[in-house]
Scaffold this active site. Structure first.
Site, PDB file in Angstrom:
ATOM      1  N   GLU A   1      -3.269  -0.302 -27.979  1.00  0.00           N
ATOM      2  CA  GLU A   1      -3.927   0.689 -27.121  1.00  0.00           C
ATOM      3  C   GLU A   1      -2.962   1.380 -26.171  1.00  0.00           C
ATOM      4  OE1 GLU A   1      -7.363  -1.178 -25.363  1.00  0.00           O
ATOM      5  OE2 GLU A   1      -8.477  -0.966 -27.240  1.00  0.00           O
TER       6      GLU A   1
ATOM      7  N   GLN B   1      -0.215  -4.605 -27.912  1.00  0.00           N
ATOM      8  CA  GLN B   1      -0.611  -5.751 -28.740  1.00  0.00           C
ATOM      9  C   GLN B   1      -0.173  -5.500 -30.175  1.00  0.00           C
ATOM     10  OE1 GLN B   1      -4.571  -3.941 -27.745  1.00  0.00           O
ATOM     11  NE2 GLN B   1      -5.210  -5.379 -29.331  1.00  0.00           N
TER      12      GLN B   1
HETATM   13  C1  BGC Z   1      -7.860  -4.878 -26.584  1.00  0.00           C
HETATM   14  C2  BGC Z   1      -8.747  -4.532 -27.758  1.00  0.00           C
HETATM   15  C3  BGC Z   1      -9.902  -5.501 -27.799  1.00  0.00           C
HETATM   16  C4  BGC Z   1     -10.641  -5.526 -26.491  1.00  0.00           C
HETATM   17  C5  BGC Z   1     -11.737  -6.578 -26.466  1.00  0.00           C
HETATM   18  C6  BGC Z   1      -8.680  -4.871 -25.323  1.00  0.00           C
HETATM   19  O1  BGC Z   1      -7.882  -5.234 -24.240  1.00  0.00           O
HETATM   20  O2  BGC Z   1      -6.783  -3.971 -26.456  1.00  0.00           O
HETATM   21  O3  BGC Z   1      -8.012  -4.592 -28.951  1.00  0.00           O
HETATM   22  O4  BGC Z   1     -10.772  -5.159 -28.824  1.00  0.00           O
HETATM   23  O5  BGC Z   1      -9.728  -5.813 -25.456  1.00  0.00           O
HETATM   24  O6  BGC Z   1     -11.216  -7.856 -26.633  1.00  0.00           O
END
Ligand code: BGC
Length: 780
Positions: A488, A593
């Site tokens: 993200e 991530q």
């Molecule tokens: C992550 C996502 C994840 C979400 C819920 C976020 O911080 O970047 O990949 O789906 O958290 O766990």
């Protein structure tokens, strides 16, 4: 990352030996009990003090307007938030004239134990009131895994040293006051007293409350019944008002005498059923619970878990913390998914209200892989839930000018709940993650009914999305532009490698399904021509590669971005998204991530060993692990690249995420995906398990400090036990006929009563890659 150990390290329990009010919210999450339908946080029996009171019914939510400073086409208008339903776990205690409250008087001792084999939370404490009366309190709580609408508590009080007048108030409480949520005040308003009363009832030992949510219109019924045991002259009375129903039990106890209340609680909710029907539903659940009785509920729970552990246990010798943590993880993943039946498995399970109770791609990518091999029925249920939300997903695709289905980035009931496009709907990969979960489940179980009735539809509608979202350029190459991958800290990028590869698998799986199930396909309007177009797109999908560096790009152009100034970033500036603007994160080489690294696991056949090592070494120094979904994936790929020590460190990080509150937000609920990731790290990391078509490949290798790893998998009606020692691996069929698998690239057929034993080769030496400054995992 600072570790805070609050629990004793024991193989089958998680035990807290004193009550630390500073970490009360964290322990409420750790001690949460759930069956995927009912969820009770580990709040103290007496209701107070509390960090975050939590009583949930999966799917019960309220809707609220989503805030936008500037409106735009296709922005979801309303969000969904999990709410507390009527709390059935409260048993208040009055000792002589004073309420039991550990903040007053003296708490002589306080111990709580989550017993992973019995599936209960037990508590033993001794408290001296400010006036000097001492009582011992014992309670045992369960959320039934066999009767999904039922939870129960046995609560017992005994005076120590001198007699005491004791009053227990067993309550059902609706609209409990909650700590103020951060953020949007409009949302806070909606969530204050979200339940409108419809019915209250108290007679004899029975209590019942029925409420309805104001905007989402969901009806919730909770009922309780009690068995009271105490000395002669123990009296009871009951009363109710709109938000509280109460049974009061009074007794005068001599030392050695006990007052015991067994409370059974039945739940029900519905968007459609009438008030009388809901009352009856909760009462019927209670009747069934009463039929088992408290001892019966305990025995059923134990039997259910004995069966679970026989097929799911993972043994880790050499690292006691990971041993405990993986069982804790398996238990909570089971709790999150076991009886969700037709509902989502949220990112926090039913352990807290974090992420508003939403489900994400976490479910299909992290939780379902584990459940596929230990509780496959739960996977079929979770995917049927996705299927049930197809109308909303089709509508969303149409709204976006796309074909097929666009599943939401975050949701409770199926519609998109993300107000932020770049880290919301643009993360289209969730569609391929769902398709991948379908393929994984079908190949692992051979469940053709599911493949025909649910699989085809999910695969076809997601393949249609990809075909309409991507395009062939003038060379025929297929591109998917303007999407967000798992990382993200990159958004709206072109040709995200993970997304492209997963879309490719999705397109091919859909084309295969159309061939295999022509009737179902025809009903969906899919024909050979359409599936030929999917195959064309899949074959031509673009994979961005930097030939100069010899590495795959996370997305087209990524390796040409400026590198993030890691050296100038202070430790307290992590997570970066809370200290730097997204626009800057988006245009630099910095990875929140595992993304390309995740692709090397899920789509491993596209990467040879050399690229796995080289790509891993390239992305490691850029990956900051600001998401809990990262460490477990890095563990898996580190192990494959031969970095076993690093893989061990990452496994521990995933495993201890909540037991040590590594991200300082366990209070909001457990990180169910990271917990499931512990299993992935061990089984896919040190076990080297990969799926290839219908076959499982293993490439086991242990890190120095783990002397033995053993796990069991369900596969095509067989039960396979894998035991790994430093120098050899043993594959044993516990049930079912011969099975062919691969061990370090060589086929092995395992036959009943004839375990296959194979040598474990040493990994090639490679220098360990580095992480960004301040982001090295804690060394085991
Ligand atoms: C992550 C996502 C994840 C979400 C819920 C976020 O911080 O970047 O990949 O789906 O958290 O766990």
């Amino acid at each position: 990352m600072i570790a805070q150990r609050s629990y004793a390290v024991e193989p089958w329990t998680v035990r807290e030996t004193s009550l630390n009010l500073d970490v009360l919210s964290q322990s409420e999450s750790v001690f949460a009990l759930s069956n995927g339908h009912v969820g009770w946080r580990g709040n103290l029996d007496e209701g107070e003090p509390h960090g975050l009171p939590g009583s949930y019914l999966n799917g019960v939510h309220e809707v609220h307007p989503l805030p936008y400073a500037e409106a735009g086409y296709g922005y979801p208008e309303s969000g969904q938030t999990v709410i507390n339903v009527t709390n059935g776990k409260v048993l208040r205690l009055l000792v002589d004239d004073e309420p039991f409250d550990p903040r007053y008087g003296r708490l002589v001792s306080h111990e709580r134990t989550l017993d992973l084999r019995r599936g209960v939370l037990t508590r033993v404490c001794e408290w001296t009131s400010p006036a000097g009366t001492t009582v011992r309190v014992r309670s045992t709580r369960l959320v039934s895994l066999t009767q999904r609408a039922v939870a129960a508590v046995a609560y017992e009080v005994e005076p120590v040293g001198r007699p005491a007048r004791v009053v227990i108030q067993s309550e059902l409480v609706a609209n409990e006051s909650l700590p103020d949520p951060d953020g949007d005040p409009r949302q806070a308003r909606v969530l204050k007293s979200p339940l409108e009363p419809e019915e209250h009832f108290a007679a004899g030992h029975r209590l019942r409350l029925v409420h309805r949510t104001r905007h989402s219109g969901l009806r919730v019924a909770v009922a309780a019944d009690h068995v009271v045991t105490g000395p002669e002259r123990t009296t009871t009375s009951s009363e109710s008002n709109v938000d509280v129903a109460r049974l009061t039990v009074t007794s005068v106890l001599e030392p050695g005498q006990r007052l015991r209340v067994e409370k059974l609680v039945g739940h029900g909710w519905s968007a459609n059923r009438s008030r009388p029907a809901m009352s009856d539903q909760a009462e019927a659940a209670l009747a069934a619970a009463a039929h088992s009785g408290w001892p019966g509920l305990l025995a059923e729970q134990r039997a259910y878990l004995d069966d679970f552990w026989a097929r799911a246990d993972v043994e880790v010798d050499g690292d006691e913390e990971i041993q405990q943590a993986v069982r804790f993880a398996l238990f909570h993943v089971l709790q999150a998914g076991a009886r969700a039946e037709g509902r989502a498995i949220p990112a926090k399970g039913l352990t807290g209200s974090g992420y508003d109770g939403h489900a994400f791609w976490d479910t299909e990518t992290f939780v379902l892989p584990l459940l596929t091999y230990i509780s496959p029925d739960a996977v079929a249920e979770a995917l049927r839930w996705r299927q049930s939300t197809l109308p909303a997903a089709r509508e969303r695709a149409a709204q976006l000018g796309l074909r097929g289905a666009a599943f939401p980035w975050r949701t409770i009931e199926g519609s998109e709940g993300s107000a932020y496009w770049p880290a919301g709907t643009a993360a289209f990969h969730v569609n391929a993650d769902i398709a991948d979960a379908v393929t994984r489940y079908v190949t692992a179980t051979g469940d053709t009914d599911f493949a025909r009735d649910t699989g085809v539809e999910l695969l076809v509608e997601t393949a249609r999305l990809w075909r309409s979202l991507g395009h062939h350029d003038h060379h025929g190459v297929f591109h998917i532009n303007g999407v967000t991958g798992p990382d993200e800290y990159s958004a709206i990028a072109d040709d995200n490698t993970y997304t492209n590869l997963m879309a490719r698998e999705n397109l091919l799986a859909a084309a295969d399904a159309v061939e295999r199930y022509p009737e179902q396909a025809a009903r969906l309007g899919a024909d050979d021509e359409e599936s030929a177009a999917w195959r064309d797109a899949a074959r031509a999908v673009h994979l961005p590669y930097n030939a100069e560096l010899g590495v795959h790009e996370q997305h087209a152009g990524f390796t040409r971005y400026q590198r993030w100034d890691f050296e100038g970033t202070r430790p307290e500036q992590y997570p970066l998204m809370l200290h730097f603007p997204y626009f800057d994160l988006y245009r630099k080489q910095v990875v929140k991530q595992a993304d390309l690294v995740l692709a090397m696991y899920t789509c491993h056949t596209h990467f040879d060993e050399e690229h796995i090592a080289r790509n891993f070494a390239y992305y490691e120094p850029l990956t900051v692990r600001d998401s809990s979904l990262s460490a477990c994936v890095q563990a898996v790929v580190a192990a494959q690249a031969g970095h076993l020590r690093l893989a061990h460190d990452y496994t521990a990080e995933a495993a201890l995420m909540d037991l040590e509150d590594l991200e300082h937000n366990t209070r909001d609920g457990l990180h169910i995906a990271s917990l499931a990731g512990t299993w992935l790290a061990l089984v896919a990391g040190f076990g080297g398990m990969r799926r290839e078509g219908g076959t499982l490949r293993f490439a086991p290798r242990l890190p120095e400090k783990i002397s033995r790893l053993a796990f069991t998998l369900q596969l095509l009606d067989r039960r396979l036990h894998v035991e790994i020692a430093p120098d050899k691996a043993t594959y044993t069929l516990l049930s079912g006929g011969p099975l062919t698998l691969h061990h370090h690239g060589t086929p092995v057929t395992v036959r009943p009563d004839d375990p296959a034993v194979r040598d474990v080769p040493s990994p090639a030496y490679r220098p360990a890659p580095e992480q960004p400054p301040h982001r090295t995992p804690t060394v085991r």
